[in-house]
Design an enzyme around this catalytic site. Structure first.
Site, short mmCIF file in Angstrom:
data_model
loop_
_atom_site.label_atom_id
_atom_site.label_comp_id
_atom_site.label_asym_id
_atom_site.label_seq_id
_atom_site.Cartn_x
_atom_site.Cartn_y
_atom_site.Cartn_z
N ASP A 142 -0.97 -2.98 0.31
CA ASP A 142 -1.11 -2.46 -1.07
C ASP A 142 -1.78 -3.45 -2.02
OD1 ASP A 142 0.24 -0.32 -0.04
OD2 ASP A 142 2.03 -0.51 -1.28
N ARG A 280 -8.71 21.39 1.85
CA ARG A 280 -8.00 20.82 2.99
C ARG A 280 -7.42 19.46 2.58
NH1 ARG A 280 -8.97 25.24 4.53
NH2 ARG A 280 -9.77 25.91 6.57
O1 F6P Z 1 4.25 -1.37 1.42
C1 F6P Z 1 3.29 -1.06 2.35
C2 F6P Z 1 3.33 0.40 2.71
O2 F6P Z 1 2.34 0.62 3.66
C3 F6P Z 1 3.19 1.33 1.50
O3 F6P Z 1 1.86 1.54 1.14
C4 F6P Z 1 3.89 2.58 2.00
O4 F6P Z 1 4.47 3.30 0.95
C5 F6P Z 1 4.98 2.04 2.86
O5 F6P Z 1 4.57 0.78 3.30
C6 F6P Z 1 5.28 2.96 4.02
O6 F6P Z 1 6.21 2.36 4.84
P1 F6P Z 1 6.82 2.99 6.18
O7 F6P Z 1 6.15 4.29 6.45
O8 F6P Z 1 6.54 1.97 7.23
O9 F6P Z 1 8.27 3.12 5.89
#
Ligand code: F6P
Length: 365
Positions: A142, A280
């Site tokens: 992020d 979509r």
């Molecule tokens: O913090 C990194 C990240 O990839 C975010 O962008 C996302 O919200 C989250 O982790 C998703 O995490 P997981 O699907 O591994 O629980």
């Protein structure tokens, strides 16, 4: 060579490309200086009882720097979770911190390199306050840690999203469709912004910039009226149409798991403009996190790994290594975990996208 002691390494939180590059560089460099290493498995869980760890030596890290994932495994939940809900901080119970401390000392581990994002580094800060020497390494796709110019893993994630957008463009054009592409980004929309601009998206919807359904529909109609029969709309998972959309999924985490906003927006557009657009949704999801790191993330990961050892060797503690003007400095973990880096109106790519007529919010269109 005199032994300088034993260091622990762990990777915590969501994985990303470049974790193995950090591990490999830290172990190779640290071994040359005289340290030995233990790798704790599955994040903080490996430090807690029953401990789960492996020896990290030159052989264990050979040939891993270019590979995706983490040889140490990771988790973004568990007893050491330091975030909940939409990212509020959470104090780790005293007995858990003490257990970690005891376990580290039972293995003769003098200090810990914690490779993680906001939540994992909050855990590192709390362990530091409990008296363990910790050095943080900033990881997250992020790129939302304010105390460093860039986290590793971000560049690869943006590249993956751009490739998805390039591919979606041609199919959107062929079919005269509006295609929504949902990318990751919980609080900050950096992946959506940078990939959206590079991938010439027509609209980029970000957590930081509220938009209305009316504004988006008007934009799509105006585009169609001037011959733009297709459109590609990048949506950060944390974008809101009134509220966040939580993903379906399994696995209890105290943090809200985002996902599904692109479907919600598509459905809302259909309700507001029935039959006007053929639409979509594509969700890039964890493809952004998996696979080999690009050269940028390998280099950043390697430099962070080496810098973490340098920081420990200098006697520092409770700091995070941070990229600053192409050098690596250290910042207190407290600063590193107290503020997120959000997209702002003055952010270069946002200003550029707005000037190019990309829809970001009603106010900016
Ligand atoms: O913090 C990194 C990240 O990839 C975010 O962008 C996302 O919200 C989250 O982790 C998703 O995490 P997981 O699907 O591994 O629980």
């Amino acid at each position: 060579m005199a032994s300088l002691g034993r260091l622990g390494i762990l990777t915590a939180g969501g994985d990303c490309a470049g974790l193995n590059a950090v591990i490999s560089a830290a172990v190779k460099y640290g071994t040359r200086l005289g340290y030995s290493f233990v790798g704790f498995k599955r994040g903080w869980e490996g430090v807690l009882s029953p401990m789960d760890y492996m020896t990290l030596d030159a052989r264990a890290v050979s040939g891993i720097a270019h590979t995706g994932g983490t040889i140490l495994h990771t988790t973004n939940r568990g007893r050491f979770a330091a975030k909940k809900g939409t990212g509020e901080g959470k104090g780790i119970p005293r007995e858990i911190l003490e257990e970690a401390k005891r376990n580290l000392s039972s293995l003769g581990v003098d200090g810990l390199i914690v490779i993680g994002g906001d939540g994992s580094l909050s855990g590192a800060r709390q362990l530091g306050e409990a008296g363990v020497r910790v050095i943080g390494v900033p990881k997250t796709i992020d790129n939302d840690l304010a105390a460093t110019e860039q986290t590793f893993g971000f560049s690869t994630a943006v590249n993956v999203a751009v490739e998805a957008l390039d591919r979606v463009h041609t199919t959107a054009t062929s079919h005269d469709r509006v295609i929504f592409v949902e990318v990751m980004g919980r609080n900050a929309g950096w992946i959506a912004l940078k990939s959206g601009l590079a991938g010439t998206a027509d609209a980029i919807l970000l957590p930081e910039f509220p938009f209305t359904l009316r504004g988006l529909v008007d934009y799509l109609r105006a585009r169609k009226a001037t011959g733009g029969n297709s459109a590609v709309v990048v949506v950060a998972e944390g974008a809101k149409l009134g509220e966040h959309v939580a993903a379906e999924g399994s696995g209890a985490s105290e943090e809200l798991h985002y996902g599904g906003i692109a479907h919600a927006i598509m459905a809302a557009v259909e309700r507001a403009a029935p039959g006007e657009f053929e639409m979509r949704v594509n969700i890039v999801g964890h493809i952004q996190r998996g696979g080999s790191p690009n050269a940028r993330d390998r280099n950043l990961g390697q430099s962070y790994g080496v810098a973490a050892i340098d920081a420990y060797h200098r006697g520092e503690s409770s700091v995070m290594v941070s990229l600053n003007n192409n050098t690596i400095v250290t910042v207190p973990l407290l600063d590193a975990t107290s503020r997120l880096k959000m997209v702002e109106e003055s952010s270069l790519e946002l200003a550029t996208a707005a000037k190019l007529g990309v829809f970001i919010s009603d106010r900016m269109s």
